[in-house]
Design a protein around this motif. Sequence first.
Motif, PDB file in Angstrom:
ATOM      1  N   ALA A   1      40.230   4.360  -9.402  1.00 45.60           N
ATOM      2  CA  ALA A   1      40.975   5.238 -10.287  1.00 45.60           C
ATOM      3  C   ALA A   1      40.418   6.655 -10.096  1.00 45.60           C
ATOM      4  CB  ALA A   1      40.837   4.799 -11.745  1.00 45.60           C
ATOM      5  N   PRO A   2      41.285   7.642  -9.819  1.00 46.77           N
ATOM      6  CA  PRO A   2      42.744   7.556  -9.719  1.00 46.77           C
ATOM      7  C   PRO A   2      43.174   6.827  -8.451  1.00 46.77           C
ATOM      8  CG  PRO A   2      42.009   9.721  -9.008  1.00 46.77           C
ATOM      9  CD  PRO A   2      40.792   9.007  -9.533  1.00 46.77           C
ATOM     10  N   PHE A   3      44.488   6.722  -8.272  1.00 51.85           N
ATOM     11  CA  PHE A   3      45.005   6.080  -7.075  1.00 51.85           C
ATOM     12  C   PHE A   3      44.670   6.918  -5.837  1.00 51.85           C
ATOM     13  CE2 PHE A   3      47.910   4.158 -10.253  1.00 51.85           C
ATOM     14  CZ  PHE A   3      47.629   2.832  -9.983  1.00 51.85           C
ATOM     15  N   ALA A   4      44.786   6.272  -4.677  1.00 52.18           N
ATOM     16  CA  ALA A   4      44.475   6.933  -3.411  1.00 52.18           C
ATOM     17  C   ALA A   4      45.316   8.195  -3.240  1.00 52.18           C
ATOM     18  CB  ALA A   4      44.736   5.982  -2.252  1.00 52.18           C
ATOM     19  N   LEU A   5      44.767   9.151  -2.506  1.00 51.58           N
ATOM     20  CA  LEU A   5      45.440  10.430  -2.303  1.00 51.58           C
ATOM     21  C   LEU A   5      46.830  10.246  -1.701  1.00 51.58           C
ATOM     22  CD1 LEU A   5      45.420  13.504  -2.336  1.00 51.58           C
ATOM     23  CD2 LEU A   5      44.244  13.453  -0.113  1.00 51.58           C
ATOM     24  N   GLY A   6      46.972   9.338  -0.737  1.00 51.16           N
ATOM     25  CA  GLY A   6      48.282   9.117  -0.132  1.00 51.16           C
ATOM     26  C   GLY A   6      49.314   8.654  -1.147  1.00 51.16           C
ATOM     27  N   THR A   7      48.913   7.764  -2.032  1.00 47.43           N
ATOM     28  CA  THR A   7      49.826   7.301  -3.079  1.00 47.43           C
ATOM     29  C   THR A   7      50.225   8.457  -3.984  1.00 47.43           C
ATOM     30  OG1 THR A   7      48.957   5.051  -3.070  1.00 47.43           O
ATOM     31  CG2 THR A   7      49.999   5.799  -5.103  1.00 47.43           C
ATOM     32  N   ARG A   8      49.258   9.295  -4.355  1.00 49.99           N
ATOM     33  CA  ARG A   8      49.562  10.427  -5.231  1.00 49.99           C
ATOM     34  C   ARG A   8      50.471  11.440  -4.535  1.00 49.99           C
ATOM     35  NH1 ARG A   8      44.061  12.577  -6.532  1.00 49.99           N
ATOM     36  NH2 ARG A   8      43.225  11.065  -5.051  1.00 49.99           N
TER      37      ARG A   8
END
Length: 338
Positions: free
Chosen positions: A184-191
């Motif tokens: 947490a937070p989600f991976a940079l690619g997901t964001r």
Amino acid sequence: MRFDAFQDFRQRQLAVEPTLLDAAETNLYRSLAALRPDPPAEPPAGPRTVYRCDLARAWLRRYELPEEWSRRAMVCRGVRHGLGVLFPWLRAERARLWLPGDVYPVYFELARAAGLAPGSYPTLPAPVLPTSPADDRPEYLLLANPSKPLGRYLSDAECEAVIAWLRESPHRRVLIDGVYDLGAPFALGTRRLLDTGRAVLLHSVTKGWLWPRTFGVVLLGPEDAELAAAFRAEPPTPEQLRLADRLLTERGDVPGRVVDELAVRAERLFARLPEEVLGAIPAASRACPGNYFFPVDIPARTLLREHRVLALPVGVFGEGGWSGSVLTSLAGTSGRSA
């Protein structure tokens, strides 16, 4: 070889040669059962009511996402349930669907049960996005980030390729299965993909808290409001909502403990692998937190015959023309799961 047939083969091999290095265990819940939180005890005054909107906001806070997205955060019973709601809607919209062909056969099972005829694209040894030209139909690409059995997150270049694919048509969307993202937070690619406004994120407590088919969230895109009614019509049970509330608010440490234990098991596996095999594992897979899948560009038959390592053939995960195989770190150093 499909999953059930391979598991039969695996058990026969281990029964005959128990000293084989078992790198083919896939049952996370059995392997890490000691880390699974107990269900909450009901208070003396009786069970309290937990509201979906409160859980949605708690989930958004944990993953550092804007709380104003709560109207788009659809509470469900997990990723599988979320896809079971999404796929019939895609069928009604006559949408085109692309699925990773070598990740989970269940994606195809759910899609076909909904009446879809999905296309596929490979992820091993690296993702190769579909190249069909866009048309006026809605078009959805499902990807997992991190991807199993690839064992890593999208690279920056791969993320850019997905964004470029989205830009080719206003009718394109991406579905992100984030169930294996334990941080947490989600991976940079997901964001980054969420920031396009063209992504739907699916997540659950299945892997991080070791509670499958209990609670999840489908974060819809800004233009997907019409899907909300379908999710509101299929809520988790009150018992599932109470369990989810406890997991998020009282047992937030569990995903970190899972990551730590998986790191120990990965190092245990690496220490037992022959140098040639260890060197064939991509660095990104070895470094991915919480990963227990490790692709190698060596056929499973070769690993068994020449190195006495029992690995998963790619066919276990579905389609795929890659000749390599996949190692897992769940079983420890012997033929028995740790």
